[in-house]
Design a protein around this motif. Structure first.
Motif, PDB file in Angstrom:
ATOM      1  N   ARG A 165       0.843  -1.205   0.000  1.00  0.00           N
ATOM      2  CA  ARG A 165       0.000   0.000   0.000  1.00  0.00           C
ATOM      3  C   ARG A 165       0.879   1.256   0.000  1.00  0.00           C
ATOM      4  O   ARG A 165       0.583   2.230  -0.690  1.00  0.00           O
ATOM      5  CB  ARG A 165      -0.937   0.007   1.213  1.00  0.00           C
ATOM      6  CG  ARG A 165      -2.146  -0.893   1.048  1.00  0.00           C
ATOM      7  CD  ARG A 165      -3.215  -0.618   2.099  1.00  0.00           C
ATOM      8  NE  ARG A 165      -2.767  -0.789   3.463  1.00  0.00           N
ATOM      9  CZ  ARG A 165      -2.768  -1.935   4.133  1.00  0.00           C
ATOM     10  NH1 ARG A 165      -3.201  -3.046   3.552  1.00  0.00           N
ATOM     11  NH2 ARG A 165      -2.341  -1.990   5.382  1.00  0.00           N
ATOM     12  N   THR A 166       1.957   1.217   0.759  1.00  0.00           N
ATOM     13  CA  THR A 166       2.863   2.368   0.811  1.00  0.00           C
ATOM     14  C   THR A 166       3.530   2.593  -0.545  1.00  0.00           C
ATOM     15  O   THR A 166       3.610   3.727  -1.030  1.00  0.00           O
ATOM     16  CB  THR A 166       3.928   2.158   1.903  1.00  0.00           C
ATOM     17  OG1 THR A 166       3.273   1.991   3.156  1.00  0.00           O
ATOM     18  CG2 THR A 166       4.890   3.339   1.980  1.00  0.00           C
ATOM     19  N   ARG A 167       3.989   1.510  -1.175  1.00  0.00           N
ATOM     20  CA  ARG A 167       4.594   1.640  -2.510  1.00  0.00           C
ATOM     21  C   ARG A 167       3.590   2.204  -3.514  1.00  0.00           C
ATOM     22  O   ARG A 167       3.916   3.077  -4.315  1.00  0.00           O
ATOM     23  CB  ARG A 167       5.128   0.287  -2.990  1.00  0.00           C
ATOM     24  CG  ARG A 167       6.490  -0.064  -2.446  1.00  0.00           C
ATOM     25  CD  ARG A 167       7.095  -1.277  -3.164  1.00  0.00           C
ATOM     26  NE  ARG A 167       6.438  -2.518  -2.800  1.00  0.00           N
ATOM     27  CZ  ARG A 167       6.694  -3.220  -1.687  1.00  0.00           C
ATOM     28  NH1 ARG A 167       7.606  -2.791  -0.839  1.00  0.00           N
ATOM     29  NH2 ARG A 167       6.057  -4.341  -1.436  1.00  0.00           N
ATOM     30  N   ALA A 168       2.352   1.720  -3.466  1.00  0.00           N
ATOM     31  CA  ALA A 168       1.321   2.195  -4.390  1.00  0.00           C
ATOM     32  C   ALA A 168       1.030   3.677  -4.147  1.00  0.00           C
ATOM     33  O   ALA A 168       0.914   4.460  -5.099  1.00  0.00           O
ATOM     34  CB  ALA A 168       0.044   1.365  -4.226  1.00  0.00           C
ATOM     35  N   TRP A 169       0.935   4.075  -2.896  1.00  0.00           N
ATOM     36  CA  TRP A 169       0.666   5.479  -2.571  1.00  0.00           C
ATOM     37  C   TRP A 169       1.797   6.356  -3.093  1.00  0.00           C
ATOM     38  O   TRP A 169       1.556   7.398  -3.691  1.00  0.00           O
ATOM     39  CB  TRP A 169       0.511   5.644  -1.054  1.00  0.00           C
ATOM     40  CG  TRP A 169       0.107   7.041  -0.677  1.00  0.00           C
ATOM     41  CD1 TRP A 169      -1.149   7.519  -0.529  1.00  0.00           C
ATOM     42  CD2 TRP A 169       0.998   8.140  -0.418  1.00  0.00           C
ATOM     43  NE1 TRP A 169      -1.106   8.855  -0.203  1.00  0.00           N
ATOM     44  CE2 TRP A 169       0.199   9.264  -0.128  1.00  0.00           C
ATOM     45  CE3 TRP A 169       2.384   8.290  -0.408  1.00  0.00           C
ATOM     46  CZ2 TRP A 169       0.735  10.503   0.167  1.00  0.00           C
ATOM     47  CZ3 TRP A 169       2.914   9.534  -0.111  1.00  0.00           C
ATOM     48  CH2 TRP A 169       2.095  10.624   0.176  1.00  0.00           C
ATOM     49  N   ARG A 170       3.034   5.922  -2.871  1.00  0.00           N
ATOM     50  CA  ARG A 170       4.181   6.703  -3.347  1.00  0.00           C
ATOM     51  C   ARG A 170       4.180   6.814  -4.861  1.00  0.00           C
ATOM     52  O   ARG A 170       4.494   7.869  -5.415  1.00  0.00           O
ATOM     53  CB  ARG A 170       5.485   6.073  -2.874  1.00  0.00           C
ATOM     54  CG  ARG A 170       5.757   6.310  -1.420  1.00  0.00           C
ATOM     55  CD  ARG A 170       7.068   5.695  -1.002  1.00  0.00           C
ATOM     56  NE  ARG A 170       7.334   5.955   0.392  1.00  0.00           N
ATOM     57  CZ  ARG A 170       8.173   5.266   1.123  1.00  0.00           C
ATOM     58  NH1 ARG A 170       8.868   4.270   0.586  1.00  0.00           N
ATOM     59  NH2 ARG A 170       8.351   5.562   2.392  1.00  0.00           N
ATOM     60  N   HIS A 173       1.780   9.399  -5.929  1.00  0.00           N
ATOM     61  CA  HIS A 173       2.085  10.752  -5.461  1.00  0.00           C
ATOM     62  C   HIS A 173       3.517  11.189  -5.784  1.00  0.00           C
ATOM     63  O   HIS A 173       3.972  12.189  -5.280  1.00  0.00           O
ATOM     64  CB  HIS A 173       1.852  10.845  -3.950  1.00  0.00           C
ATOM     65  CG  HIS A 173       0.420  10.659  -3.588  1.00  0.00           C
ATOM     66  ND1 HIS A 173      -0.137   9.413  -3.403  1.00  0.00           N
ATOM     67  CD2 HIS A 173      -0.567  11.551  -3.383  1.00  0.00           C
ATOM     68  CE1 HIS A 173      -1.406   9.541  -3.091  1.00  0.00           C
ATOM     69  NE2 HIS A 173      -1.703  10.825  -3.064  1.00  0.00           N
ATOM     70  N   THR A 174       4.193  10.481  -6.648  1.00  0.00           N
ATOM     71  CA  THR A 174       5.576  10.794  -6.976  1.00  0.00           C
ATOM     72  C   THR A 174       5.721  12.223  -7.476  1.00  0.00           C
ATOM     73  O   THR A 174       6.612  12.953  -7.066  1.00  0.00           O
ATOM     74  CB  THR A 174       6.129   9.814  -8.036  1.00  0.00           C
ATOM     75  OG1 THR A 174       6.065   8.509  -7.506  1.00  0.00           O
ATOM     76  CG2 THR A 174       7.563  10.165  -8.399  1.00  0.00           C
ATOM     77  N   GLU A 175       4.815  12.652  -8.359  1.00  0.00           N
ATOM     78  CA  GLU A 175       4.907  13.989  -8.915  1.00  0.00           C
ATOM     79  C   GLU A 175       4.767  15.044  -7.823  1.00  0.00           C
ATOM     80  O   GLU A 175       5.512  16.013  -7.788  1.00  0.00           O
ATOM     81  CB  GLU A 175       3.818  14.195  -9.968  1.00  0.00           C
ATOM     82  CG  GLU A 175       3.945  15.535 -10.687  1.00  0.00           C
ATOM     83  CD  GLU A 175       2.916  15.666 -11.780  1.00  0.00           C
ATOM     84  OE1 GLU A 175       2.323  16.745 -11.865  1.00  0.00           O
ATOM     85  OE2 GLU A 175       2.729  14.707 -12.552  1.00  0.00           O
ATOM     86  N   ILE A 176       3.847  14.838  -6.908  1.00  0.00           N
ATOM     87  CA  ILE A 176       3.636  15.791  -5.817  1.00  0.00           C
ATOM     88  C   ILE A 176       4.853  15.819  -4.902  1.00  0.00           C
ATOM     89  O   ILE A 176       5.291  16.882  -4.462  1.00  0.00           O
ATOM     90  CB  ILE A 176       2.367  15.415  -5.019  1.00  0.00           C
ATOM     91  CG1 ILE A 176       1.138  15.561  -5.892  1.00  0.00           C
ATOM     92  CG2 ILE A 176       2.240  16.277  -3.756  1.00  0.00           C
ATOM     93  CD1 ILE A 176      -0.125  14.983  -5.284  1.00  0.00           C
ATOM     94  N   LEU A 177       5.428  14.657  -4.612  1.00  0.00           N
ATOM     95  CA  LEU A 177       6.547  14.565  -3.694  1.00  0.00           C
ATOM     96  C   LEU A 177       7.833  15.176  -4.264  1.00  0.00           C
ATOM     97  O   LEU A 177       8.706  15.561  -3.511  1.00  0.00           O
ATOM     98  CB  LEU A 177       6.802  13.111  -3.308  1.00  0.00           C
ATOM     99  CG  LEU A 177       5.692  12.434  -2.502  1.00  0.00           C
ATOM    100  CD1 LEU A 177       6.000  10.957  -2.319  1.00  0.00           C
ATOM    101  CD2 LEU A 177       5.518  13.098  -1.150  1.00  0.00           C
TER     102      LEU A 177
END
Length: 179
Positions: A165-170, A173-177
């Motif tokens: 779930r953490t990998r999927a969330w990242r 949201h990669t562009e935002i991060l």
């Protein structure tokens, strides 16, 4: 922190960048420094750890630790605190002078001085505990025969699911991060 020169250079560069580009951010936050000390916690009597950490957090607040409180001097200039601070400052200046005499911190690390100091301090500390010159509640004094605390073990399946779930969330949201 090895090799020391590139490691210290990296931290220095980060501090320089932050002072210029994010001046209101407290750069000490990157050091991992916290007022509570994990070395004081005991596996033998974990419930005592709750009290220890609470006291360490209180000490941090009373000492003006900025990551816990915004108060600079909650004791209002107490004479005892001022005297202890002066004594600590004098000892720190003497220690810094010794490191400077070795050619600075990087040179002291490379010469093994820092590691020897850490080992000697750890040895003295352990001797004080064993000889009961330093009382550690729950370890060498005031122990109890309380039942062991149950250790919660996380099902590896749940751990894998959370990691996914953490990998999927990242990934989402990669562009935002990276902005």
């Amino acid at each position: 922190m090895y090799p020391p020169r590139p490691s210290i250079r990296l931290i220095s560069d980060i501090f320089a960048f932050c002072s210029k580009d994010v001046p209101y951010w407290n750069t000490i936050s990157i050091s991992g420094y916290r007022q509570t000390a994990g070395m004081t916690l005991l596996a033998q009597q974990p419930m005592v750890n709750v009290v220890r950490v609470a006291m360490q957090a209180l000490a941090a607040v009373l000492g003006g630790c900025q990551s816990v409180t915004d108060f600079v001097d909650p004791l209002g200039g107490s004479y005892v605190v001022e005297a202890l601070t002066t004594r600590l400052e004098q000892a720190a200046r003497e220690y810094i002078r010794r490191v400077d005499d070795l050619g600075g911190m990087v040179s002291a690390i490379e010469q093994g001085y820092v590691q020897r100091e850490i080992q000697a301090a750890a040895y003295r500390y352990q001797l004080e505990i064993e000889e009961k010159k330093r009382v550690i509640v729950g370890l060498n004094e005031f122990t109890s025969e309380s039942p062991p605390v149950t250790v919660v073990k996380i099902d590896p399946r749940i751990e894998r699911e959370q990691a996914e779930r953490t990998r999927a969330w990242r990934a989402e949201h990669t562009e935002i991060l990276t902005i």
